[in-house]
Design a protein around this motif. Sequence first.
Motif, PDB file in Angstrom:
ATOM      1  N   CYS A  10      41.026  45.531  35.360  1.00  0.00           N
ATOM      2  CA  CYS A  10      41.309  46.569  36.356  1.00  0.00           C
ATOM      3  C   CYS A  10      42.812  46.633  36.586  1.00  0.00           C
ATOM      4  O   CYS A  10      43.308  46.316  37.670  1.00  0.00           O
ATOM      5  N   THR A  11      43.536  47.027  35.554  1.00  0.00           N
ATOM      6  CA  THR A  11      44.988  47.079  35.631  1.00  0.00           C
ATOM      7  C   THR A  11      45.466  48.497  35.390  1.00  0.00           C
ATOM      8  O   THR A  11      44.703  49.368  34.970  1.00  0.00           O
ATOM      9  N   GLU A  13      47.264  49.531  33.080  1.00  0.00           N
ATOM     10  CA  GLU A  13      47.216  49.855  31.656  1.00  0.00           C
ATOM     11  C   GLU A  13      45.801  50.083  31.150  1.00  0.00           C
ATOM     12  O   GLU A  13      45.608  50.751  30.130  1.00  0.00           O
ATOM     13  N   GLU A  14      44.802  49.550  31.838  1.00  0.00           N
ATOM     14  CA  GLU A  14      43.468  49.520  31.245  1.00  0.00           C
ATOM     15  C   GLU A  14      42.365  50.196  32.047  1.00  0.00           C
ATOM     16  O   GLU A  14      41.308  50.502  31.496  1.00  0.00           O
ATOM     17  N   LEU A  15      42.562  50.438  33.327  1.00  0.00           N
ATOM     18  CA  LEU A  15      41.476  50.961  34.146  1.00  0.00           C
ATOM     19  C   LEU A  15      40.927  52.281  33.615  1.00  0.00           C
ATOM     20  O   LEU A  15      39.713  52.497  33.599  1.00  0.00           O
ATOM     21  N   LEU A  16      41.797  53.183  33.168  1.00  0.00           N
ATOM     22  CA  LEU A  16      41.359  54.511  32.737  1.00  0.00           C
ATOM     23  C   LEU A  16      41.292  54.662  31.220  1.00  0.00           C
ATOM     24  O   LEU A  16      41.131  55.780  30.723  1.00  0.00           O
ATOM     25  N   ARG A  17      41.381  53.581  30.497  1.00  0.00           N
ATOM     26  CA  ARG A  17      41.244  53.679  29.046  1.00  0.00           C
ATOM     27  C   ARG A  17      39.821  54.047  28.676  1.00  0.00           C
ATOM     28  O   ARG A  17      38.859  53.517  29.224  1.00  0.00           O
ATOM     29  N   VAL A  18      39.675  54.969  27.728  1.00  0.00           N
ATOM     30  CA  VAL A  18      38.350  55.370  27.268  1.00  0.00           C
ATOM     31  C   VAL A  18      37.786  54.345  26.297  1.00  0.00           C
ATOM     32  O   VAL A  18      36.612  53.984  26.352  1.00  0.00           O
ATOM     33  N   THR A  19      38.610  53.855  25.382  1.00  0.00           N
ATOM     34  CA  THR A  19      38.190  52.802  24.459  1.00  0.00           C
ATOM     35  C   THR A  19      39.299  51.773  24.371  1.00  0.00           C
ATOM     36  O   THR A  19      40.444  52.037  24.733  1.00  0.00           O
ATOM     37  N   ASP A  20      38.951  50.604  23.875  1.00  0.00           N
ATOM     38  CA  ASP A  20      39.964  49.560  23.750  1.00  0.00           C
ATOM     39  C   ASP A  20      40.642  49.575  22.390  1.00  0.00           C
ATOM     40  O   ASP A  20      41.555  48.788  22.143  1.00  0.00           O
ATOM     41  N   GLY A  21      40.173  50.458  21.491  1.00  0.00           N
ATOM     42  CA  GLY A  21      40.799  50.563  20.181  1.00  0.00           C
ATOM     43  C   GLY A  21      40.430  49.454  19.218  1.00  0.00           C
ATOM     44  O   GLY A  21      40.884  49.442  18.074  1.00  0.00           O
ATOM     45  N   GLY A  22      39.588  48.523  19.661  1.00  0.00           N
ATOM     46  CA  GLY A  22      39.213  47.409  18.794  1.00  0.00           C
ATOM     47  C   GLY A  22      37.927  47.674  18.036  1.00  0.00           C
ATOM     48  O   GLY A  22      37.262  48.691  18.217  1.00  0.00           O
ATOM     49  N   ARG A  23      37.588  46.751  17.177  1.00  0.00           N
ATOM     50  CA  ARG A  23      36.343  46.851  16.425  1.00  0.00           C
ATOM     51  C   ARG A  23      35.184  46.391  17.302  1.00  0.00           C
ATOM     52  O   ARG A  23      35.282  45.380  17.985  1.00  0.00           O
ATOM     53  N   ARG A  24      34.090  47.140  17.259  1.00  0.00           N
ATOM     54  CA  ARG A  24      32.908  46.817  18.033  1.00  0.00           C
ATOM     55  C   ARG A  24      31.712  46.675  17.100  1.00  0.00           C
ATOM     56  O   ARG A  24      31.495  47.524  16.235  1.00  0.00           O
ATOM     57  N   ARG A 187      38.116  45.668  43.950  1.00  0.00           N
ATOM     58  CA  ARG A 187      38.532  44.992  42.725  1.00  0.00           C
ATOM     59  C   ARG A 187      39.589  45.815  41.980  1.00  0.00           C
ATOM     60  O   ARG A 187      40.559  45.272  41.450  1.00  0.00           O
ATOM     61  N   CYS A 188      39.402  47.130  41.959  1.00  0.00           N
ATOM     62  CA  CYS A 188      40.398  47.984  41.304  1.00  0.00           C
ATOM     63  C   CYS A 188      41.748  47.888  42.004  1.00  0.00           C
ATOM     64  O   CYS A 188      42.793  47.798  41.353  1.00  0.00           O
ATOM     65  N   LEU A 189      41.724  47.908  43.323  1.00  0.00           N
ATOM     66  CA  LEU A 189      42.982  47.826  44.063  1.00  0.00           C
ATOM     67  C   LEU A 189      43.669  46.487  43.833  1.00  0.00           C
ATOM     68  O   LEU A 189      44.898  46.428  43.702  1.00  0.00           O
ATOM     69  N   ARG A 190      42.895  45.428  43.777  1.00  0.00           N
ATOM     70  CA  ARG A 190      43.492  44.120  43.485  1.00  0.00           C
ATOM     71  C   ARG A 190      44.180  44.136  42.129  1.00  0.00           C
ATOM     72  O   ARG A 190      45.307  43.661  41.974  1.00  0.00           O
ATOM     73  N   LEU A 192      45.243  46.714  40.353  1.00  0.00           N
ATOM     74  CA  LEU A 192      46.341  47.669  40.235  1.00  0.00           C
ATOM     75  C   LEU A 192      47.565  47.244  41.038  1.00  0.00           C
ATOM     76  O   LEU A 192      48.700  47.458  40.607  1.00  0.00           O
ATOM     77  N   LEU A 193      47.329  46.652  42.189  1.00  0.00           N
ATOM     78  CA  LEU A 193      48.447  46.299  43.073  1.00  0.00           C
ATOM     79  C   LEU A 193      48.871  44.845  42.940  1.00  0.00           C
ATOM     80  O   LEU A 193      50.044  44.521  43.135  1.00  0.00           O
ATOM     81  N   ARG A 194      47.912  43.965  42.623  1.00  0.00           N
ATOM     82  CA  ARG A 194      48.219  42.538  42.506  1.00  0.00           C
ATOM     83  C   ARG A 194      47.556  41.981  41.249  1.00  0.00           C
ATOM     84  O   ARG A 194      46.613  41.193  41.325  1.00  0.00           O
ATOM     85  N   PRO A 195      48.017  42.396  40.076  1.00  0.00           N
ATOM     86  CA  PRO A 195      47.344  41.986  38.834  1.00  0.00           C
ATOM     87  C   PRO A 195      47.310  40.478  38.627  1.00  0.00           C
ATOM     88  O   PRO A 195      46.430  39.973  37.927  1.00  0.00           O
ATOM     89  N   GLU A 196      48.232  39.768  39.245  1.00  0.00           N
ATOM     90  CA  GLU A 196      48.240  38.313  39.081  1.00  0.00           C
ATOM     91  C   GLU A 196      47.058  37.653  39.783  1.00  0.00           C
ATOM     92  O   GLU A 196      46.740  36.482  39.522  1.00  0.00           O
ATOM     93  N   SER A 197      46.362  38.414  40.653  1.00  0.00           N
ATOM     94  CA  SER A 197      45.274  37.825  41.430  1.00  0.00           C
ATOM     95  C   SER A 197      43.912  37.974  40.771  1.00  0.00           C
ATOM     96  O   SER A 197      42.928  37.417  41.259  1.00  0.00           O
TER      97      SER A 197
END
Length: 213
Positions: A10-11, A13-24, A187-190, A192-197
């Motif tokens: 929930c960061t 960079e990643e919260l709104l990604r549609v795919t992770d670009g990796g192999r599944r 969880r999203c706010l944590r 986005l605002l405090r990724p270290e947590s």
Amino acid sequence: MQWTPGPGRCTREELLRVTDGGRRYEPSGYFGTWGIEAARDAIAADADLVMALLDDRDPQVRVAAAYAAVVASGRIDDIRGALHTRLRAEADPAVRAGLVLAIAQLAYEHADPAREAWAKALWSDPAMPPAVRVSAALGWLCLTDTPVPDVLCAVLDACATDETARLMEPLPWMRAADYGGDTGLRRCLRGLLRPESIEPQWDDPWSSPPALT
């Protein structure tokens, strides 16, 4: 089909990604990424059917249609226009919040710089419902790497209440992050605002999650 913001994801960079670009891979060993790509192509091919559901009488269907539409591999301009048209007409505050997240996600995936200013205008507007302002704030945080301004923190302090969290709880973006005794919004706010947590990333469904340090 959508990228799921699991533990540690929930960061900005990643919260709104549609795919992770990796192999599944599916449990059968089948290369699942092909299935994901085929599904996205199918949604694009039948985008008119999906966009029509944005006007369904059931608010849950309207939210689901928005969530599905943004993963399409094509017809992006048409989908963006349909989402904005629905947002202008929408009266349900939860659906409006979902539409804002969908528009932000589409902008994140398809590089629409104008949406950053659009999202800021929404979260800055005190006339907007709290859930819409919160969704716009989440979207804005993902669309820019600008340091979080104090005014945005003040908006979230005022609008991201328990009532707003409950209202947004049915949204698929929130459900994907709703686990571990915390609401999806919290969880999203944590993240986005405090990724270290947030918890370390954990991808193995058969093992226990790693302990926090």
